[in-house]
Motif scaffolding. Structure first.
Motif, mmCIF file in Angstrom:
data_model
loop_
_atom_site.group_PDB
_atom_site.id
_atom_site.type_symbol
_atom_site.label_atom_id
_atom_site.label_comp_id
_atom_site.label_asym_id
_atom_site.label_seq_id
_atom_site.Cartn_x
_atom_site.Cartn_y
_atom_site.Cartn_z
ATOM 1 N N ALA A 50 0.845 -1.190 0.000
ATOM 2 C CA ALA A 50 0.000 0.000 0.000
ATOM 3 C C ALA A 50 0.874 1.231 0.000
ATOM 4 O O ALA A 50 1.915 1.269 0.643
ATOM 5 C CB ALA A 50 -0.900 -0.010 1.233
ATOM 6 N N THR A 56 -3.170 8.301 -1.742
ATOM 7 C CA THR A 56 -4.510 7.845 -1.422
ATOM 8 C C THR A 56 -5.587 8.834 -1.818
ATOM 9 O O THR A 56 -6.677 8.791 -1.303
ATOM 10 C CB THR A 56 -4.630 7.581 0.087
ATOM 11 O OG1 THR A 56 -4.374 8.798 0.803
ATOM 12 C CG2 THR A 56 -3.654 6.510 0.522
ATOM 13 N N GLN A 103 -12.788 -1.987 4.930
ATOM 14 C CA GLN A 103 -12.419 -0.607 5.256
ATOM 15 C C GLN A 103 -12.761 0.297 4.079
ATOM 16 O O GLN A 103 -12.635 -0.113 2.924
ATOM 17 C CB GLN A 103 -10.916 -0.504 5.550
ATOM 18 C CG GLN A 103 -10.455 -1.306 6.759
ATOM 19 C CD GLN A 103 -11.050 -0.790 8.059
ATOM 20 O OE1 GLN A 103 -11.186 0.424 8.246
ATOM 21 N NE2 GLN A 103 -11.417 -1.703 8.949
ATOM 22 N N PHE A 105 -12.330 3.199 1.236
ATOM 23 C CA PHE A 105 -11.164 3.546 0.427
ATOM 24 C C PHE A 105 -10.491 4.803 0.948
ATOM 25 O O PHE A 105 -9.266 4.908 0.960
ATOM 26 C CB PHE A 105 -11.593 3.746 -1.034
ATOM 27 C CG PHE A 105 -10.453 3.951 -1.981
ATOM 28 C CD1 PHE A 105 -9.588 2.915 -2.297
ATOM 29 C CD2 PHE A 105 -10.228 5.187 -2.565
ATOM 30 C CE1 PHE A 105 -8.526 3.100 -3.172
ATOM 31 C CE2 PHE A 105 -9.185 5.398 -3.451
ATOM 32 C CZ PHE A 105 -8.329 4.347 -3.746
ATOM 33 N N VAL A 148 -12.656 4.383 -8.457
ATOM 34 C CA VAL A 148 -11.433 3.618 -8.224
ATOM 35 C C VAL A 148 -11.159 2.779 -9.474
ATOM 36 O O VAL A 148 -11.791 1.738 -9.691
ATOM 37 C CB VAL A 148 -11.547 2.728 -6.975
ATOM 38 C CG1 VAL A 148 -10.311 1.834 -6.826
ATOM 39 C CG2 VAL A 148 -11.729 3.577 -5.722
ATOM 40 N N ARG A 230 -2.697 0.572 -4.808
ATOM 41 C CA ARG A 230 -3.652 0.681 -3.702
ATOM 42 C C ARG A 230 -5.066 0.377 -4.179
ATOM 43 O O ARG A 230 -5.849 -0.295 -3.489
ATOM 44 C CB ARG A 230 -3.603 2.075 -3.082
ATOM 45 C CG ARG A 230 -4.556 2.227 -1.906
ATOM 46 C CD ARG A 230 -4.347 3.537 -1.166
ATOM 47 N NE ARG A 230 -5.208 3.602 -0.008
ATOM 48 C CZ ARG A 230 -6.412 4.144 -0.008
ATOM 49 N NH1 ARG A 230 -6.886 4.675 -1.118
ATOM 50 N NH2 ARG A 230 -7.154 4.167 1.093
ATOM 51 N N ALA A 231 -5.410 0.856 -5.367
ATOM 52 C CA ALA A 231 -6.720 0.561 -5.933
ATOM 53 C C ALA A 231 -6.890 -0.932 -6.150
ATOM 54 O O ALA A 231 -7.958 -1.505 -5.866
ATOM 55 C CB ALA A 231 -6.896 1.315 -7.257
ATOM 56 N N GLN A 233 -5.391 -3.343 -4.494
ATOM 57 C CA GLN A 233 -5.519 -3.983 -3.190
ATOM 58 C C GLN A 233 -6.917 -3.793 -2.614
ATOM 59 O O GLN A 233 -7.491 -4.712 -2.022
ATOM 60 C CB GLN A 233 -4.450 -3.436 -2.247
ATOM 61 C CG GLN A 233 -3.042 -3.880 -2.611
ATOM 62 C CD GLN A 233 -1.975 -3.185 -1.788
ATOM 63 O OE1 GLN A 233 -2.241 -2.214 -1.088
ATOM 64 N NE2 GLN A 233 -0.753 -3.684 -1.868
ATOM 65 N N PHE A 234 -7.468 -2.595 -2.788
ATOM 66 C CA PHE A 234 -8.830 -2.347 -2.304
ATOM 67 C C PHE A 234 -9.814 -3.275 -3.015
ATOM 68 O O PHE A 234 -10.685 -3.879 -2.375
ATOM 69 C CB PHE A 234 -9.218 -0.886 -2.541
ATOM 70 C CG PHE A 234 -10.643 -0.579 -2.180
ATOM 71 C CD1 PHE A 234 -10.990 -0.276 -0.871
ATOM 72 C CD2 PHE A 234 -11.643 -0.596 -3.155
ATOM 73 C CE1 PHE A 234 -12.314 0.000 -0.540
ATOM 74 C CE2 PHE A 234 -12.967 -0.318 -2.823
ATOM 75 C CZ PHE A 234 -13.299 -0.023 -1.506
ATOM 76 N N ALA A 238 -12.087 -6.240 -1.268
ATOM 77 C CA ALA A 238 -13.545 -6.172 -1.342
ATOM 78 C C ALA A 238 -14.145 -7.361 -2.084
ATOM 79 O O ALA A 238 -15.368 -7.505 -2.126
ATOM 80 C CB ALA A 238 -13.963 -4.874 -2.031
ATOM 81 N N GLY A 250 -16.874 0.515 2.344
ATOM 82 C CA GLY A 250 -15.892 -0.545 2.488
ATOM 83 C C GLY A 250 -16.456 -1.817 3.091
ATOM 84 O O GLY A 250 -15.737 -2.806 3.228
#
Length: 277
Positions: A50, A56, A103, A105, A148, A230-231, A233-234, A238, A250
């Motif tokens: 991340a 972010t 969580q 974003f 995202v 990071r996108a 990983q999100f 999810a 999230g």
């Protein structure tokens, strides 16, 4: 872009066709070939940690968190307009999936976050764009729609890079619809199944007042790479396996039988989260 433009351009697309990751094989050019909507497949593995805090940011329109109002202003501010969901209450496991340890974003800062995980080359995302934009205009002030972008393959990569480069220049609101149009309706930018052309993408954004060479440098910057990772990983956390996908606070990955059904379920989850506050 007007809704009717999208409906005319993409009326033949399946309503809930989802775009997913491709095999990372050599992409063969297929100029002017219409893009297809593939079935969902597992999302690719994350390949970076991340990013730091400077990686972010949300789209330009949403990036800056609003300043906390003083007590007097808070007392005078009207309550957010209620969202009245249509249809039955959403059913866990059917209408949405509860994300374990999910969580948001971005920090919520008193907002309810709706994330759209998307890709510009995804035909289903282009079709969904004509429905989510009018819906976005109905959102009350305490709901934030955050884009995202994910890179499910080599054709997707330059556009995810361009999104974050455009974000850094404050261009997302001006260019978001136009990128979909140039790829899927006008076919003036490379689409699915065509050879990626980052320089051509940068030249498109130069039409909005930025230097193409500088923009290409932003696309290839470390900060942009961190945001893309990071996108990714999100999306993985999810459970996103195809686009477009909606994630609320999230916590909830929206399902649904059609695009309108996805938005109906999202409205209900927004109301649920507001009641929980």
């Amino acid at each position: 872009m007007k809704l009717r433009h999208y409906l005319l351009a993409f009326a033949l697309l399946p309503l809930l066709a989802a775009c997913g990751p491709k095999e990372e094989s050599t992409v063969t050019p297929a100029a002017d070939a219409p893009a297809s909507a593939p079935a969902e497949t597992p999302a690719p593995a994350a390949d970076a940690a991340a990013p730091a805090a400077d990686g972010t940011a949300a789209p330009a329109a949403d990036a800056a968190a609003p300043a906390a109002p003083d007590a007097g202003a808070a007392a005078a501010a009207p309550a957010p307009a209620p969202i009245v969901p249509a249809g039955p209450a959403p059913v866990p496991g059917v209408d949405y999936v509860l994300i374990p340890n999910g969580q948001p974003f971005l920090p919520l800062n008193g907002k309810i976050e709706v994330v759209e995980v998307f890709g510009y080359v995804c035909p289903a995302c282009a079709s969904f764009q004509g429905q989510i934009m009018p819906w976005r205009k109905t959102l009350p002030a305490d709901v934030r729609l955050t884009y995202v972008p994910v890179a499910f393959g080599p054709e997707w990569q330059p556009y995810a890079q361009a999104f974050y480069a455009a974000e850094s220049k404050g261009l997302v609101e001006r260019t978001h619809d136009a990128v979909f149009t140039q790829i899927h309706a006008n076919r003036s930018l490379p689409g699915e199944g065509q050879k990626p052309d980052p320089a051509k993408v940068a030249a498109f954004y130069a039409g909005y007042g930025v230097d193409a060479k500088e923009f290409l440098g932003l696309m290839n910057s470390f900060g942009t790479s961190a945001k893309i990772n990071r996108a990714k990983q999100f999306a993985m956390a999810a459970g996103v396996s195809g686009t477009p996908s909606l994630v609320v606070n999230g916590k909830y990955l929206v399902k649904g039988r059609s695009f309108p059904d996805m938005l109906r379920i999202t409205d209900a989850l927004i109301a649920q989260e507001r009641a929980a506050k």
